[in-house]
Structure formats: C-alpha cells, structure tokens
Motif scaffolding. Sequence first.
Motif, PDB file in Angstrom:
ATOM      1  N   LYS B 102      38.987  -4.547 -38.702  1.00  0.00           N
ATOM      2  CA  LYS B 102      39.318  -3.119 -38.838  1.00  0.00           C
ATOM      3  C   LYS B 102      38.283  -2.403 -39.718  1.00  0.00           C
ATOM      4  CE  LYS B 102      43.711  -1.865 -39.448  1.00  0.00           C
ATOM      5  NZ  LYS B 102      45.171  -1.948 -39.772  1.00  0.00           N
ATOM      6  N   VAL B 103      37.936  -1.186 -39.289  1.00  0.00           N
ATOM      7  CA  VAL B 103      37.025  -0.355 -40.088  1.00  0.00           C
ATOM      8  C   VAL B 103      37.571   1.074 -40.063  1.00  0.00           C
ATOM      9  CG1 VAL B 103      34.955  -1.721 -39.587  1.00  0.00           C
ATOM     10  CG2 VAL B 103      35.597   0.160 -38.066  1.00  0.00           C
ATOM     11  N   SER B 104      36.961   1.921 -40.829  1.00  0.00           N
ATOM     12  CA  SER B 104      37.462   3.305 -40.854  1.00  0.00           C
ATOM     13  C   SER B 104      36.844   4.137 -39.721  1.00  0.00           C
ATOM     14  CB  SER B 104      37.160   3.945 -42.208  1.00  0.00           C
ATOM     15  OG  SER B 104      35.781   3.768 -42.497  1.00  0.00           O
ATOM     16  N   ASP B 105      35.674   3.767 -39.273  1.00  0.00           N
ATOM     17  CA  ASP B 105      34.991   4.597 -38.264  1.00  0.00           C
ATOM     18  C   ASP B 105      34.549   3.727 -37.082  1.00  0.00           C
ATOM     19  OD1 ASP B 105      33.324   6.130 -36.705  1.00  0.00           O
ATOM     20  OD2 ASP B 105      32.217   6.985 -38.399  1.00  0.00           O
ATOM     21  N   TYR B 106      35.338   3.771 -36.022  1.00  0.00           N
ATOM     22  CA  TYR B 106      35.041   2.908 -34.871  1.00  0.00           C
ATOM     23  C   TYR B 106      33.862   3.410 -34.046  1.00  0.00           C
ATOM     24  CZ  TYR B 106      39.105   0.289 -36.179  1.00  0.00           C
ATOM     25  OH  TYR B 106      39.985  -0.480 -36.901  1.00  0.00           O
ATOM     26  N   ASN B 107      33.638   4.686 -34.114  1.00  0.00           N
ATOM     27  CA  ASN B 107      32.480   5.227 -33.408  1.00  0.00           C
ATOM     28  C   ASN B 107      31.193   4.671 -34.024  1.00  0.00           C
ATOM     29  OD1 ASN B 107      31.888   6.818 -31.183  1.00  0.00           O
ATOM     30  ND2 ASN B 107      31.103   8.457 -32.514  1.00  0.00           N
ATOM     31  N   ALA B 108      31.181   4.664 -35.328  1.00  0.00           N
ATOM     32  CA  ALA B 108      30.017   4.105 -36.023  1.00  0.00           C
ATOM     33  C   ALA B 108      29.861   2.622 -35.694  1.00  0.00           C
ATOM     34  CB  ALA B 108      30.176   4.287 -37.535  1.00  0.00           C
ATOM     35  N   LEU B 109      30.989   1.941 -35.577  1.00  0.00           N
ATOM     36  CA  LEU B 109      30.925   0.513 -35.261  1.00  0.00           C
ATOM     37  C   LEU B 109      30.340   0.285 -33.865  1.00  0.00           C
ATOM     38  CD1 LEU B 109      31.788  -2.070 -36.857  1.00  0.00           C
ATOM     39  CD2 LEU B 109      33.770  -2.182 -35.351  1.00  0.00           C
ATOM     40  N   ARG B 110      30.721   1.144 -32.928  1.00  0.00           N
ATOM     41  CA  ARG B 110      30.140   1.013 -31.579  1.00  0.00           C
ATOM     42  C   ARG B 110      28.630   1.205 -31.620  1.00  0.00           C
ATOM     43  NH1 ARG B 110      33.978   3.976 -27.126  1.00  0.00           N
ATOM     44  NH2 ARG B 110      32.532   2.944 -25.680  1.00  0.00           N
ATOM     45  N   GLN B 111      28.188   2.162 -32.414  1.00  0.00           N
ATOM     46  CA  GLN B 111      26.743   2.404 -32.510  1.00  0.00           C
ATOM     47  C   GLN B 111      26.047   1.231 -33.193  1.00  0.00           C
ATOM     48  OE1 GLN B 111      26.461   6.251 -34.369  1.00  0.00           O
ATOM     49  NE2 GLN B 111      27.045   7.327 -32.482  1.00  0.00           N
ATOM     50  N   TYR B 116      22.444  -3.718 -31.757  1.00  0.00           N
ATOM     51  CA  TYR B 116      22.159  -5.134 -31.492  1.00  0.00           C
ATOM     52  C   TYR B 116      22.209  -5.432 -29.997  1.00  0.00           C
ATOM     53  CZ  TYR B 116      23.155  -5.926 -36.479  1.00  0.00           C
ATOM     54  OH  TYR B 116      23.157  -5.894 -37.846  1.00  0.00           O
ATOM     55  N   ASP B 117      22.290  -4.399 -29.186  1.00  0.00           N
ATOM     56  CA  ASP B 117      22.354  -4.605 -27.734  1.00  0.00           C
ATOM     57  C   ASP B 117      23.714  -5.188 -27.336  1.00  0.00           C
ATOM     58  OD1 ASP B 117      21.412  -4.696 -25.115  1.00  0.00           O
ATOM     59  OD2 ASP B 117      20.320  -6.584 -25.374  1.00  0.00           O
ATOM     60  N   LEU B 118      24.752  -4.814 -28.089  1.00  0.00           N
ATOM     61  CA  LEU B 118      26.088  -5.382 -27.881  1.00  0.00           C
ATOM     62  C   LEU B 118      27.126  -4.304 -27.591  1.00  0.00           C
ATOM     63  CD1 LEU B 118      26.132  -7.853 -30.929  1.00  0.00           C
ATOM     64  CD2 LEU B 118      25.902  -8.501 -28.516  1.00  0.00           C
ATOM     65  N   GLY B 119      28.070  -4.621 -26.737  1.00  0.00           N
ATOM     66  CA  GLY B 119      29.239  -3.777 -26.528  1.00  0.00           C
ATOM     67  C   GLY B 119      30.500  -4.534 -26.933  1.00  0.00           C
ATOM     68  N   PHE B 120      31.658  -3.899 -26.761  1.00  0.00           N
ATOM     69  CA  PHE B 120      32.908  -4.572 -27.141  1.00  0.00           C
ATOM     70  C   PHE B 120      33.709  -5.002 -25.921  1.00  0.00           C
ATOM     71  CE2 PHE B 120      31.901  -2.497 -31.145  1.00  0.00           C
ATOM     72  CZ  PHE B 120      32.154  -3.531 -32.036  1.00  0.00           C
ATOM     73  N   LEU B 168      36.967   1.484 -29.350  1.00  0.00           N
ATOM     74  CA  LEU B 168      35.776   0.629 -29.225  1.00  0.00           C
ATOM     75  C   LEU B 168      35.290   0.485 -27.784  1.00  0.00           C
ATOM     76  CD1 LEU B 168      36.617  -2.270 -31.719  1.00  0.00           C
ATOM     77  CD2 LEU B 168      34.867  -0.487 -31.987  1.00  0.00           C
ATOM     78  N   GLY B 169      36.061   1.025 -26.858  1.00  0.00           N
ATOM     79  CA  GLY B 169      35.663   0.880 -25.454  1.00  0.00           C
ATOM     80  C   GLY B 169      36.058  -0.438 -24.837  1.00  0.00           C
TER      81      GLY B 169
END
Lengths: 425, 425, 425, 425
Positions: B102-111, B116-120, B168-169
């Motif tokens: 868990k984080v506070s900003d999931y948009n930032a986590l997606r970026q 790293y060339d990674l998605g969720f 996170l998509g």
Amino acid sequence: MISKDLIGTKNEAARVAHEDDYGSLGRQLARRGVEIETLTARAMAWSVAIPTWGVGTGGTRFARFPGLGEPRNIHDKLADCGVIQALTKGTRTVSPHIPWDKVSDYNALRQEAASYDLGFDAINSNTFQDQLDQEATYKFGSLAAADPKARALAVAHNIECIEIGKALGSGALTVWVGDGTNFPGQQSLGGMFRNYLEAMGEIYAALPPQMSMFIEHKMYEPAFYSTVISDWGSSLMAAQALGPQAKCLVDLGHHAPNTNIEQIVARLIHVGRLAGFHFNDSKYGDDDLDAGSVDPFRLFLVFNELVEAEGAKGFDPAYMIDQSHNVTDPIESLMGSAIEIARAYVQASLVDRKALAEAQAANDVLGAHRILKAAYLTDVSPILAEARVRQGGAHDPIATYRASGYRAEKAEERPMVKGASSGIV
Amino acid sequence: MISKDLIGTKNEAARVAHEDDYGSLGRQLARRGVEIETLTARAMAWSVAIPTWGVGTGGTRFARFPGLGEPRNIHDKLADCGVIQALTKGTRTVSPHIPWDKVSDYNALRQEAASYDLGFDAINSNTFQDQLDQEATYKFGSLAAADPKARALAVAHNIECIEIGKALGSGALTVWVGDGTNFPGQQSLGGMFRNYLEAMGEIYAALPPQMSMFIEHKMYEPAFYSTVISDWGSSLMAAQALGPQAKCLVDLGHHAPNTNIEQIVARLIHVGRLAGFHFNDSKYGDDDLDAGSVDPFRLFLVFNELVEAEGAKGFDPAYMIDQSHNVTDPIESLMGSAIEIARAYVQASLVDRKALAEAQAANDVLGAHRILKAAYLTDVSPILAEARVRQGGAHDPIATYRASGYRAEKAEERPMVKGASSGIV
Amino acid sequence: MISKDLIGTKNEAARVAHEDDYGSLGRQLARRGVEIETLTARAMAWSVAIPTWGVGTGGTRFARFPGLGEPRNIHDKLADCGVIQALTKGTRTVSPHIPWDKVSDYNALRQEAASYDLGFDAINSNTFQDQLDQEATYKFGSLAAADPKARALAVAHNIECIEIGKALGSGALTVWVGDGTNFPGQQSLGGMFRNYLEAMGEIYAALPPQMSMFIEHKMYEPAFYSTVISDWGSSLMAAQALGPQAKCLVDLGHHAPNTNIEQIVARLIHVGRLAGFHFNDSKYGDDDLDAGSVDPFRLFLVFNELVEAEGAKGFDPAYMIDQSHNVTDPIESLMGSAIEIARAYVQASLVDRKALAEAQAANDVLGAHRILKAAYLTDVSPILAEARVRQGGAHDPIATYRASGYRAEKAEERPMVKGASSGIV
Amino acid sequence: MISKDLIGTKNEAARVAHEDDYGSLGRQLARRGVEIETLTARAMAWSVAIPTWGVGTGGTRFARFPGLGEPRNIHDKLADCGVIQALTKGTRTVSPHIPWDKVSDYNALRQEAASYDLGFDAINSNTFQDQLDQEATYKFGSLAAADPKARALAVAHNIECIEIGKALGSGALTVWVGDGTNFPGQQSLGGMFRNYLEAMGEIYAALPPQMSMFIEHKMYEPAFYSTVISDWGSSLMAAQALGPQAKCLVDLGHHAPNTNIEQIVARLIHVGRLAGFHFNDSKYGDDDLDAGSVDPFRLFLVFNELVEAEGAKGFDPAYMIDQSHNVTDPIESLMGSAIEIARAYVQASLVDRKALAEAQAANDVLGAHRILKAAYLTDVSPILAEARVRQGGAHDPIATYRASGYRAEKAEERPMVKGASSGIV
C-alpha cells in the motif's frame, strides 16, 4: 440357507451377556441425553447394497487365488447374498453387474431375489473388458475412446443396462469407465472428455424419468497416466453437462493420497449432486479392502457428513459395498463390512449436533472435536446386535455363519474352476 | 540498475558461440518442418508476472534465514523486479500484495513501475495474518470464519484491494484464503463453504466489469485437517456460484500427491473457467521451489495443454511465478524460473499438433507420445537467448547479474533487519 | 496450580456414573476373560513426556496467532506441565529444548520440576535456527553442512546439550536436523551423509555410558528436495555406524504418504534399535496435529506392536508428545493427547494375543483381524478415568481445567508479546 | 530378424542430417570443455537387460488386451529380444523368469541366445502365483508365509532357480516376494519378517560364491495393508542379516509417493549394498510405465548418483528394464525405454563434476543446480544415434522396426490365444 434354528440357538446363548451390555449402554447414553431405542430403530432401518461380484474371490494382476464354493452365476450369487441378509438384516438389495448377471427372464430373477428377502439396487455396466468376439476393442477406451466404433458399442451396452435395470426395478445406472491413457500425449486430455460427454449424452437420453445416472470417478487404474473421470471435479462437470438425473458417486478408495473425502461429500451435498457411496477401505492405491479395516475414523467422518445432511431437499444417497476379497471368505468379509458401516452410521447418529454447533460458533475447537470423538468412542456394538436380533438376524453373524457349514456345503455343490474368473465380474 | 553496457559486453562475448548454436538448431528444426523464427517470435512475446513478495527471502515455520540487501518496501521491490525484466525481457508485470504494498499515491507508483518497463498484474489480498490492532482475528478463518466480524473485515479488505487494483490498472483480484480446520469437527465443512460463498458474493458485487476474480485453491496449510477451497472442484463450484467474472487459478504446488495437474488445466479450459497459473515446483507438500527445478516435464505438459487451447474463445490465462526463495538470491531464482517457464512454453509450441492428432486418432500410442517427447527433448536454449538479446536483454541473465554487483550494492543500501519479516509478504 | 479440592469436587460429581460405567465394562471384560484391574494397573503405570515447547502456541510459515497466558520461559513451562500432570497423572516427565531452556542452576531446575511431580526426559538440541550473533549460519545446514564452521558449531551445541542433560538427569540426547537441500545438485547426497556421520561421531564420543542418542528422521521440511536423515533406513544406517548407544526415534508425522508406520516399529524392534516415539497425528505433511485426532486406529496399531514387543531384551522405548497447537489451548490439547495415547496403549493391552497367534497360524485372516478390532472397539474410557482418579487426578481433566480458571489467571500474569515467538521453541 | 540391409538403407537416408546434428553438438560440447567422442564411447559401452516377460503384453486386474504375435515361449522371447538388441545395440542381456522359461537343455538355450548376440542376466524366481497342482498355496505368502509347507516350497523353487542360473551363466538371483497382509492383524509384522529371513537364509546358503542375491522391495501390491519387504530399510536389514552376497535392488516404481529415490541410491552406494536397478516410470502406484515417459528428470537424477559413484570399490550395479506394456507393442516400448535410459546415462556423464563440487563447497545453490540442469537440457540424441550406428544398429530403431514388418510376420506365426496369459510371466 442358514437355518432359523441355528440363529435362534446362537442368539439365545448370547442373550444374557447381550442384555447386560445393551442395558449398560442404555444407561450411559441416557446420562448423555440419548435414548438408546432411537438409535436401535435407526440401526434397524439401515441398509447397504451388496454387489453381485462381491461374493466372488478377487485378485490382483499378479494372481487370483480362488476360494472354495465360489458362485458360478447370478443364481449362486443371490443365494450368497441371501445368507448375508439373513444373518445381518442390513443388506436388503443387490447391485447387478452386466453382462455377467444377464438372464433370459428378469421377472423370474426378481422373484428369486425376493425369496431371499432381496431387491435390486443400481445396475452396473462394464466396458473395461472385451467380451468374446466383440466388434470393437476397449483396449484404448470405451465411452471416451478415439475409435467411434468402440464408443458406439459402449453406448449400446449402457442402454441395454438401462433396459435390464428397468426390468429389475433398479433406480439407477452406475457408469464407471477406466478410460484414460498410459502415456503423456497418447490422447488429447480435452478430446477424451468431449468424447465421453457425447457418449454419456446418448446414454442419458435413454434414461427413463424415474432412473438416475450415477457417475463414478477413480484416480487411476487401469489407466496409469490419465483417467477421463479421475476426480470429483470432472464427475461434477459431467453431471452438470448431462442433466439433473446425473449425480456423482463417491468410492472411498478412488482418491489421491491424503484427500479429505468427507469434504467432497459435503461439497456434493451442497450442490445437490451426491449420488451415494461405494464403501471399502484402502491404505495405498485403490485397495478395495474391507470397510473400516484400515481407517475406521474416516468412515465415521463420512457418515458424520451424511447424518448432518439428513432432511436436506433431495438428499437420498445410495449405499453399496464395493470390495475385493482376495484372502477371506467373501460372505464373511461382506457381513463384517456391513456391520462396520452400520456402526459408523449409528456412531454418527450419536453426535450431539446442538452442542457441536454451539462449540463451532464459539470457536471452541477442542470442545467441538471432542463432541465428535465422544460419539466415535462409544462402543455401539450392543445396538447393532439388538437391531439384528430383533429382525431375526444373528447376534454374531460371522460366528453363526461359521457354525452353519454353508461354505463347506457350497464347496461340494460348486466345484472350483481353475483360472476361470478374474474375480471382478 | 544493470548497465546496458555490461549487457552488451557480455552478449558480444557470447555471440559467436550463440550464432553457431542458433544456426544449428535452425537447420535441425527446418528439417523437422519448423521455422525457427516463428518460435523466436513467440518467445519474444511471452511474459510472466513477478509477485512483489517473490523478491524477498522466504522461510519455513522453523526459521527464515535472511539474505543480503532484501527489499524493504514496494519501491525496493519494483527496483528488483526491474532488474529481472531488464535482463530476461520476459517479466513485464508485477503482482502486488496488500496490505504490504500500500502507498498513498498509486498513480505515482504506476509511473515508478513504468520507469522499470513494468506494469501491474493481478492484485493479491491477504487474510492469513492479523495486522496490528485488527478488530477481529483471522486465527479461526477469514472469509469462511464462524465469526461474522472476521468475515466482514476480510470482505472489506478485499474490496479495498479492488480499489487499489483499479488505481494500478490490475485486471484481476486474486483471492486465496487458507481458511479451514485442524480438527475433525472444528467447524461444519458445509457451513464454512456457505460462509465463504456469502462473503465472496459481497466482494464479487464490488468488482468493476473489466476486472476478474481469480479463486486459488490449495490442498492444505495453514489449515491441516480441512481447507475450504482445497481442490479445483471446490474452486469451480465457487466460481459458478459467483458469476462469469470468477475464474479458477491453478498453482502447481497446491494439489494432492500424484495429481495429474495438466488434466485439471484441460478441464478448466473446457468449462471456460481457467484464470491462469502460479508457477513453481514441488516434491512433497506445497514446497514453492523454483519452476522446473524438480519436474520440468510436468511443466512442459501443462504448457502442452495451454498451447493446445490457444485460440479457444475467451482463453486468456494470467501467468505468475509464485515461489519461496529460502536459500538462493531471489533475483537469480526468479530469472532462472522465468527462463524455465519460457522454455516449456517454446517446447510446447514445437509440438507437431497435426501429426499428434493423427497418431491419437490411429491409437498409435507410442507414436503420439514420441511426438510430445521430440518437442520436449529439443534444447531450445538458443531460441530463448535470441529472444532476450533481440529485446536488449542478456544472453545469460544470471551470469550478467552476478557480474553487475547489484546485490552487493543493495546490501549496503538496505541493511539487514534481524527477524523482521516472515518472507511471505 | 489446580486445587485438589476442585479435582475432588468434580470427581465426586461424576462418581456414581463412573462407577456404573466401570462396573459394566468390568463385567464385559470378565466375560471376555480379561481382569479389568490388570488393565487399570497398566493405565496407572503409563506415562508420556511433554516437550517444553509444547505448552506454547505453534504456528505456520504464514502466521502464528498467539494465545493468552503463554509461558515466557522454562519456569512458566514447568508450571504448565505441572498442571497437565496434576490432572492426568500420566505425564511424569518433561523434555527440554536447548538453547531456550538454558538456566544457570540445573540442580535448582530439577528441584523446581520435582515440586510439580515432574522429572526430565530426553534433551533436545536445536540447529534449525540461527541464534543471535552466531559465528556461522545454519542456513545451508548444520551437522551435514558443507561449511566446516557450521558443523563445528552444531557439534559443540550438541555436546553442550549432553552436559545439560547430565545435569538434569536426562537419559538421552535427541538429535533432529532438518539439513538437506531445496534443489537437485545443491549438495552431494552422499557427501551430506558423510558430513553428518562425521559430526555425529564427535557428538557420540561425548556421550556418557548411561546416555543414549536418539536419531530422529523426517521426510522433508525445512528442506524441500532432500533431507539427510529422511527415512528410517538412513536413521538406522547412522545408528549402526555410530554404535550401540545410538537408536532410531519414530515420529508419527515424519513419513511419506501411505507409509505403514507400525511396520517400521516392528523392524526397529527386530533390529534392537527402536529409541521410542514422538506422538502426534497428521493428514497431509508433517502436520503435528493432536495425537489420535485424525487416525486413531493407526495410533492403536503402533501400540499393538509395542505391546507385542514387551519383554523383549533391551526393549525400553521413550515416549513423548510432539505437537504444534495452533488453534487450541496447548494445555488442553496436551491433556487430550495424553489421554488418547493412554487409550491406545490400554486398548492394545486388551488384545487376546493367544487367540491372535492361533488365528494367524491357521491363516484365519478375518478372525485374526477381528481380534484386533475387538480390542480397539472397546471403550476403555472408564479404565483411563479410574487410573487418574485413583492417583489423585481428574475424572475429566479438560472440564476440571476449564473450571479452574488457570488460563485466565496466567493471561494476567503473562502479558502477550506481539510477534515474539515462532511457536516452536 | 531385422535385415542388415534395411538398417543400412534407413541409416543412410538419415546420414546427412545426423552428421550435421552430431557435428553441431560436438562443437557446442567442445566449447563446454567436453570431448564428444568420450561420451559416444560411453554410450557404446552401455547396456541394460531385458526381462523375458517384458516382450509380452501386460495387463491389469481388470483386463489384459493381448497384442498381435505375442511370444509363446522362451524361444519366441529370445527372438524378440534379439530384434531389440539388433536395432538398439544396448540391450545385450536377457533376464529369465522361472518357471516360465524352464527348458530341458540350458546349454542349448545359451547358444540360442548367443545367436541373437545375447547373454543371460540375473535370474528371477516367482512365488506370487500357484502353479498347477502345487503342494501348498502361496495365497497367504511364500517365503514369509505362516505355513511351513509354503515356505519350504518357495525355498526349493529359489534353489532350483540358482541351479538354472548357474547353467545359464547368470551372475545373480533376484528375489521379489509380494508376501504381506491385507488386514491389520492378519499376521504378526515381526513374525513374517522372521519367517522371511529364515527362508532366505536357506536360499542364501545354496548360492555359489560367484553369484549374488538381489533383494527387491516394493511398497505394496499384491498385499495391500503390509508387505514384508516394503522399503529399502527392510531390504537392507535383510541383506545385512544374510551376508555379503546379498544386495538391495531398486525399482523406480516401488516407493511411497514423493520418495526421493536418488537419495536411496546414494545411501545404498554408501553402505556398499546397491544391487542395481529395475527401470520403468510411474505416476501413481507401481505403474510400470515406460522409462522416462512420465518423469525423465528423475531418471536423470538417479543416473547422476550412479555416475558420481563410478570407480567406488565394489560398485558394479546390474540394470534391467521392468515394465508392463499394456497398450503398446512391447518391442517398441522396450527399444524406446532402452534409448531413454541410455540418454539419462549420457546426460549424467555430461555433468561438470569439478565445477559442481566447487559450487557445492561454496554453497552456490543455484549455480550448482544449474550445472546439473545444463547437462540435462543437452539434447544428446545425436550421441545415442551415433553409438547405435557405429555398432551396426539403427539410427532410428522404432522407425526401422516399423518398416521391417516384423510384428505382422510374427502375428501370422504366433496365433493369439484368447485369455491365455496374465502378461507378467
């Protein structure tokens, strides 16, 4: 047959001891809030079917060592089943096996069975052996075979079984096929299942409305890499695809090691698809040992589910013994098994379900477990004996059978045929 | 991160040998009627997800022996997953674990992940541990618990996961619960299943239309007598009860001994409910060993089913590695496993399906088997290497990783916290 | 501690019912040619050891859910074991675990134990966890490790255990190591065994003449591909290599699925190397469930071998409960298990061995089996209760314990420490 | 027989492709520091024995579906084994089965075998079936039976086998008995073992100095509750009791689920008692499937132990295929299995043992594992083909056999006898 006099004499000899035991147990149960007569009544109402092949001696792929006086045909088999019923009074039906039990007059066969106090239970088809001069071979499968001729033959055989079942008053057709593969790649796993469903659909279409179709799964053997109906999930998928008359049969020996079989019972009850049981016991593969001889607590836990489900809508399972008697007198083994199965049923009937539900709701884990164990630890032998005696059966069926000389008599009547049968017909 | 220069240098050193191997294999495959470029293209398109907990060191109930430089949070985990993707080019998504990620900003986590060339991939809920100051305990179960407060808590947690997944998509919520019992009688086997279905129904209702629910079954552990979703039959029953967005996930280590797992895959494909896979390997219980390390042919046979099913309507399984790395560097194990999984996929792609179908139709048992074996015996390593190199990855990911000094660097950055984690978060 | 008044009051309340049950059973047994007092005397003489780690709450690799009032040290553990002995009167010894039970004054500890009517049984070393600031890690093994420093550390620890054992009056050192591998090739299978034998040889050399060395095997966990002492064959080979003071310990949960454990007992008795038992039960892997909770007939069959062997030269097995109490009050589970183990012992004592031998000699298969079953089906609860009551214990230990308020009292005295212990120390 | 012309023509057709493959592999191996000729020489020297019963079609307890042209006697069997040897050049001995392979003139039989380029390997006794008019029955056991007459008969039969073995030039007598029980209590587990040891002692005393006694264990079947020699521990105990000429034979299908068989090999090598192997494969019980068809990596791991042990004092294991061919042409299955076994042997010969030892010493877990995997992943088919071709065998034995028309010819010569054989004689 076993003479009523012999039964009476033996029962009388045991009477005083039995009355002490039954009385003691009654007092103990009364202290636990249970009326013994309720249990005795349940024991008297209980019945499990005997398969006709069960009264013959079984064997393994290595050898079959025949016994004395083995039944030669369905008439001999009915006689042997009649002995079991006369002594135990808890095996009121017989489950026939086709083609071995075919006769020309099924009405006469019903009357012959009735003369032994027996009726007919689910009829069993057989496509695991080729019959002489069969048009296509089951070597590579029957209902699921790649060869359409083998499938058609197997469908026709099952439809014939339905007709015989109708003539005998059977309520169900049991279909077990060992179809599968011995090598990865031998057949498409999905393709075999599609073949199977199509063939089963043709059989299902021939079912009269009052008849059920019991689907039996088995993990392996005779196929050793894959089996088309290898687990209860596949069995359920097939039943769902076929229709409401199709249900799933559970055999205690047909599962992977360590499987929690009682939970499978609970699942099939939940989804309304439990056909019933084939009782036996096993330690390794599908051993077909005598019920309750290796893990009697597991047998009790299965009955715990069944008794818990009593009264649920549409809940009406069929019970049959399905064992291979390789080193015992089959009549003795079947009587012993019938008693052990009734024992588990009566013990499960003893569970204090109200207290159990309360302990479960409170997460009193050990308390809940001990409620089950208290029922299991109770020696209900006096109840089982009382139920037999009250119905004219034997206090000690095996001792009475041994005293009767039945086997020795049959050994003369029925000469041994060396190497004749594989013991599963 | 791993420098592109290092990768380039190492690849160049291997180039001549690789070209010889790739060329030789190409000629051999051409003789067998297979165009190597088709396989290389498939290898390049392949991807398997990495779970965030996979990059930490795992342990057993006896002990966890931490490794150097273990990730401390989701940001460290993404960095480690980025290394794996940079070197293998076949692990394009990450599967998060809540609450740990868990984080506070999931948009930032997606970026951050995208950097790293990674998605969720599928999001994983967790109700097998109590979080600090939790209102009810999961000691006796979560979604299937007798305690309605525990169930409500677990439902709310799963719904929160759906929300995070949306942010996170993620395309799916994976639900695994270890709920079950340690004692016969502890709970009603049917009752737990009813509790489970009711709670799952509340979660299902919160799913957006584009999201799936993956139901994962497991035979045992942490519960040791019964588990509410212990087998694929129970999983399927639950999926059917919930609705079309619910599907069944298969983990290679969650079955009874001897189970034919590839046939379960075939069954779930048949019924349109295969969610996907959790890859690992095992010899005894649910061992979570590295994929392909104990029984690589079984892995191939699973892929044989998956490749056979390609193109079937609605067939779109999700793939994830799910292992416990107790004695290896998790990054090395995950790269090795990603390669072994891709190997099995490419080998299964090599099967001559037309010849196989013909051999099966003709009951040419050994012929059919040998067609599978011919694919399996082919050493497709040059194809896997070519696919990596063409995408900028490493010819030999593990050797390149070892040469990079990444772990030593992280060991300094991320000090070891003694006894901190159980290794499954 | 549990007050004698409470025990007396509870026993008195049960007295009349108990006398009826005991009397009824006595009459039944007399009819079967068995004197109930002989069995009651055997039940009174029976004892099984409690391991100090058993009174704590256990867990799995997923989580440990602590209980209330858990013991914080060896002194608390002795108090809890004292309760079990006070109520059941059949758990007269405690088996310590080093390093957790280390104290500065072992003489004082013996006196403390004696104040609870307890002595010390086999001492258990531990090399499956690293202790803080340990010089070498056991991550890759201890006695069988490739690293000579790890081996030396493990040897020194075991020799220290021998010294502590001497101080406590223990008759044996129990050595279990989980050493093994998670990957084919991780270590040489032969090499690990040679390392193990060499290290064990150094420990063996430090044994005083009156002390035995118990070697415990386990199929898997914490190692998941190979374990150096994974089966009784390896255990026996090690014992033979070490010398006559080395013997083989059997734990009911440490075998492959389907293993016939009672036959292993028979084999080790034959070769004079049976050290004794660790009691528990299991359904899947090494589940460490409560003895007799899953397969009570198996427990009986083990005791059938033990009772058959009584009187054989040098036959003197050590008995210990070895369970993990994850969801129950450990004191309740241990009392329940102690009772189930005593039950199996008394049932096995009931077997009519003369009649059994005759049936076996005559190949009367079912007759022989029924002789065993007759003993097993006997509800010997009244004998077990009588044995407890006569020695000042409780007619119903669990109910009396619940009435005592002991756990609630300890919950106040011993505050919960979150996340502190793994439950196996 | 298979014409040399046919072999030559087929080999020539494959020559160009084979030379490319062999050359490519040679270059790759050279880069890995391995000289391909060393491996080819090893492949040429390799041989595994064929049991005479292996060339017949096998079955299960449910049915046996005979094949075309089945051998009718030892002469037909030798002819079929000759075909296998002619095409594969790696099956130079035949293992006879008594009483089925008895003849009046063993010298003539040796010459007949030699005409096919075959010698005789270990001789197999049989006491799992009664022969017609046998004086005592093996129904309840043979060497371990309660009946002294059955034991005496079995001893005499084994001694006769030793005599035949001497006449045939066999180096060993293989003793497998299925003796055991189907019910707890049927026999004393210790008593059966004592009977077995006594009877085996009489046979051992009849062994000439140059002959070994191979003891084969099997977990279960035909006995389903206990088996007297059920595991390698019992086998070892028996060998130790008998003397230095007694050794322990390992069959891949005779173990509990999940057993680490390669470690058993390592243990028996350590103690100097490994007799050799019976090769096959299995997924469930003792399935007797074709070697390498279900778990080829396990086969490799067994050979990894064997190759590691090469050169150890007294290390000289005997190798035999022991399979049941229920749905394939036995000659094809045996050729395929011989190739898979040789493949595992050559792959194991490829392991870089120096690098492996270094990785193990450094606890480089993944590195060590990958060294094994690198050997296993190598497609050594060109080496196996080269070894066959150089010795006059076939590049593709199965295709050449199919082209030869051998089976069709035999189908005319050897008419099918319905229901005649059980397929294990």
